[in-house]
Design a protein around this motif. Structure first.
Motif, mmCIF file in Angstrom:
data_model
loop_
_atom_site.group_PDB
_atom_site.id
_atom_site.type_symbol
_atom_site.label_atom_id
_atom_site.label_comp_id
_atom_site.label_asym_id
_atom_site.label_seq_id
_atom_site.Cartn_x
_atom_site.Cartn_y
_atom_site.Cartn_z
ATOM 1 N N GLN A 13 -6.819 0.288 1.785
ATOM 2 C CA GLN A 13 -5.801 -0.114 0.810
ATOM 3 C C GLN A 13 -4.507 -0.524 1.507
ATOM 4 O O GLN A 13 -3.883 -1.522 1.131
ATOM 5 C CB GLN A 13 -5.543 1.037 -0.169
ATOM 6 C CG GLN A 13 -6.730 1.349 -1.065
ATOM 7 C CD GLN A 13 -6.540 2.632 -1.864
ATOM 8 O OE1 GLN A 13 -5.674 3.455 -1.549
ATOM 9 N NE2 GLN A 13 -7.351 2.817 -2.889
ATOM 10 N N CYS A 14 -4.113 0.233 2.517
ATOM 11 C CA CYS A 14 -2.893 -0.095 3.267
ATOM 12 C C CYS A 14 -3.032 -1.445 3.963
ATOM 13 O O CYS A 14 -2.096 -2.259 3.964
ATOM 14 C CB CYS A 14 -2.603 0.991 4.298
ATOM 15 S SG CYS A 14 -2.095 2.583 3.614
ATOM 16 N N LEU A 15 -4.186 -1.691 4.552
ATOM 17 C CA LEU A 15 -4.421 -2.944 5.245
ATOM 18 C C LEU A 15 -4.399 -4.124 4.279
ATOM 19 O O LEU A 15 -3.822 -5.178 4.583
ATOM 20 C CB LEU A 15 -5.760 -2.887 5.984
ATOM 21 C CG LEU A 15 -6.132 -4.088 6.858
ATOM 22 C CD1 LEU A 15 -5.137 -4.245 8.002
ATOM 23 C CD2 LEU A 15 -7.543 -3.919 7.410
ATOM 24 N N ALA A 16 -5.014 -3.942 3.132
ATOM 25 C CA ALA A 16 -5.104 -5.028 2.147
ATOM 26 C C ALA A 16 -3.735 -5.418 1.590
ATOM 27 O O ALA A 16 -3.534 -6.567 1.179
ATOM 28 C CB ALA A 16 -6.029 -4.612 1.006
ATOM 29 N N ARG A 17 -2.778 -4.497 1.566
ATOM 30 C CA ARG A 17 -1.454 -4.784 1.009
ATOM 31 C C ARG A 17 -0.555 -5.560 1.974
ATOM 32 O O ARG A 17 0.488 -6.070 1.574
ATOM 33 C CB ARG A 17 -0.757 -3.475 0.608
ATOM 34 C CG ARG A 17 -1.331 -2.819 -0.636
ATOM 35 C CD ARG A 17 -0.376 -1.773 -1.180
ATOM 36 N NE ARG A 17 -0.222 -0.661 -0.262
ATOM 37 C CZ ARG A 17 -0.909 0.485 -0.345
ATOM 38 N NH1 ARG A 17 -1.822 0.637 -1.302
ATOM 39 N NH2 ARG A 17 -0.702 1.465 0.508
ATOM 40 N N ILE B 136 -11.997 10.016 8.800
ATOM 41 C CA ILE B 136 -10.760 10.241 9.548
ATOM 42 C C ILE B 136 -9.730 9.234 9.051
ATOM 43 O O ILE B 136 -9.912 8.027 9.214
ATOM 44 C CB ILE B 136 -10.974 10.060 11.057
ATOM 45 C CG1 ILE B 136 -12.057 11.015 11.560
ATOM 46 C CG2 ILE B 136 -9.672 10.274 11.817
ATOM 47 C CD1 ILE B 136 -12.416 10.805 13.012
ATOM 48 N N ASP B 137 -8.669 9.723 8.431
ATOM 49 C CA ASP B 137 -7.620 8.855 7.902
ATOM 50 C C ASP B 137 -6.384 8.960 8.782
ATOM 51 O O ASP B 137 -5.769 10.025 8.882
ATOM 52 C CB ASP B 137 -7.280 9.265 6.460
ATOM 53 C CG ASP B 137 -6.282 8.330 5.792
ATOM 54 O OD1 ASP B 137 -5.661 7.510 6.499
ATOM 55 O OD2 ASP B 137 -6.114 8.426 4.560
ATOM 56 N N VAL B 138 -6.030 7.850 9.427
ATOM 57 C CA VAL B 138 -4.877 7.846 10.329
ATOM 58 C C VAL B 138 -3.796 6.884 9.842
ATOM 59 O O VAL B 138 -2.942 6.452 10.612
ATOM 60 C CB VAL B 138 -5.311 7.463 11.763
ATOM 61 C CG1 VAL B 138 -6.276 8.492 12.333
ATOM 62 C CG2 VAL B 138 -5.947 6.076 11.790
ATOM 63 N N SER B 139 -3.830 6.554 8.560
ATOM 64 C CA SER B 139 -2.935 5.521 8.037
ATOM 65 C C SER B 139 -1.490 5.977 7.892
ATOM 66 O O SER B 139 -0.582 5.146 7.837
ATOM 67 C CB SER B 139 -3.444 5.032 6.672
ATOM 68 O OG SER B 139 -3.473 6.098 5.732
ATOM 69 N N ALA B 140 -1.250 7.285 7.844
ATOM 70 C CA ALA B 140 0.110 7.776 7.639
ATOM 71 C C ALA B 140 1.001 7.449 8.836
ATOM 72 O O ALA B 140 0.716 7.855 9.956
ATOM 73 C CB ALA B 140 0.106 9.282 7.389
ATOM 74 N N GLY B 141 2.073 6.701 8.596
ATOM 75 C CA GLY B 141 3.082 6.459 9.627
ATOM 76 C C GLY B 141 2.568 5.818 10.889
ATOM 77 O O GLY B 141 2.911 6.246 11.992
#
Length: 223
Positions: A121-125, A160-165
């Motif tokens: 989702q972060c990448l798509a935005r 593994i979610d590393v999207s924060a910051g």
């Protein structure tokens, strides 16, 4: 450190017989990167354990992760290379490191297989021009965590979610995964490398402080 176009003759002298045989089976470009990375790591580790680089013996676990035997086992290390750049991490705590050259055409087709839902989702935005850098920043952080854990392809990267910051100096990874080797929260550190590369370090120690050293002189490592 950068991989030179030609290696000092003495650089590979510290490698074990197995390492030399492995290098001999590779293409010249891959062999040069392997010899440079392994010999540099050996010489740096030798300074920590107080013995000649050529005498260091590595224990390889069932997942292929190397460690030093005996009391030196308390020294953790990891290395990575991409393009002409090599990075390695040495720590008193379990550590993983990864570097990736940023391609203008990332393999976006693997996104459903390797990125967590929030990462996708972060990448798509993001605007198109920012996606490649973000994708490789995520990839390096994930690789650093999996290399620290030492379980490689046994891990579902989507857990593994590393999207924060991603653009911050230090953040935490979020794991929805049950592995015996995982202990505590993995702390991620962004590393500023050469233009066109992404890199990250993962450590289980929350108060881990980083000290960077850049090697420019391959001859110094070939002493």
């Amino acid at each position: 450190m950068q991989i030179p176009s030609s290696l000092p003759a003495r650089m590979g002298a510290v490698l074990s017989t197995d390492e030399k045989e492995r290098a001999a089976r590779c293409s010249p470009q891959v062999a040069r990167a392997f010899i440079c990375a392994r010999s540099a790591l050996r010489r740096v580790l030798a300074g920590y354990v107080g013995q000649p680089a050529a005498t260091l013996a590595f224990h390889i676990d069932e997942w292929g992760k190397p460690s030093l035997p005996g009391p030196a086992r308390a020294i953790h290390f990891n290395l990575s290379h991409s393009g002409n750049e090599i990075v390695f991490a040495i720590s008193r705590h379990i550590v993983g490191i990864d570097i990736e050259r940023i391609s203008p055409t990332p393999p976006y087709e693997i996104i459903p297989l390797v990125l967590a839902r929030r990462e996708q989702q972060c990448l798509a935005r993001l605007p198109e021009k920012e996606r490649a850098g973000f994708f490789y920043a995520l990839w390096c952080r994930k690789e650093a965590v999996t290399k620290a854990i030492g379980r490689g392809l046994d891990i579902d990267l989507r857990q593994i979610d590393v999207s924060a910051g991603v653009d911050q100096g230090e953040t935490k990874a979020s794991l929805s995964i049950d592995l015996k080797a995982v202990h505590g929260a993995w702390h991620l550190h962004h590393i500023a490398i050469a233009t066109g590369f992404a890199a990250a370090v993962a450590c289980a120690e929350p108060n881990c402080s980083l000290a960077f050293r850049e090697f420019h002189d391959q001859e110094a490592l070939a002493v």
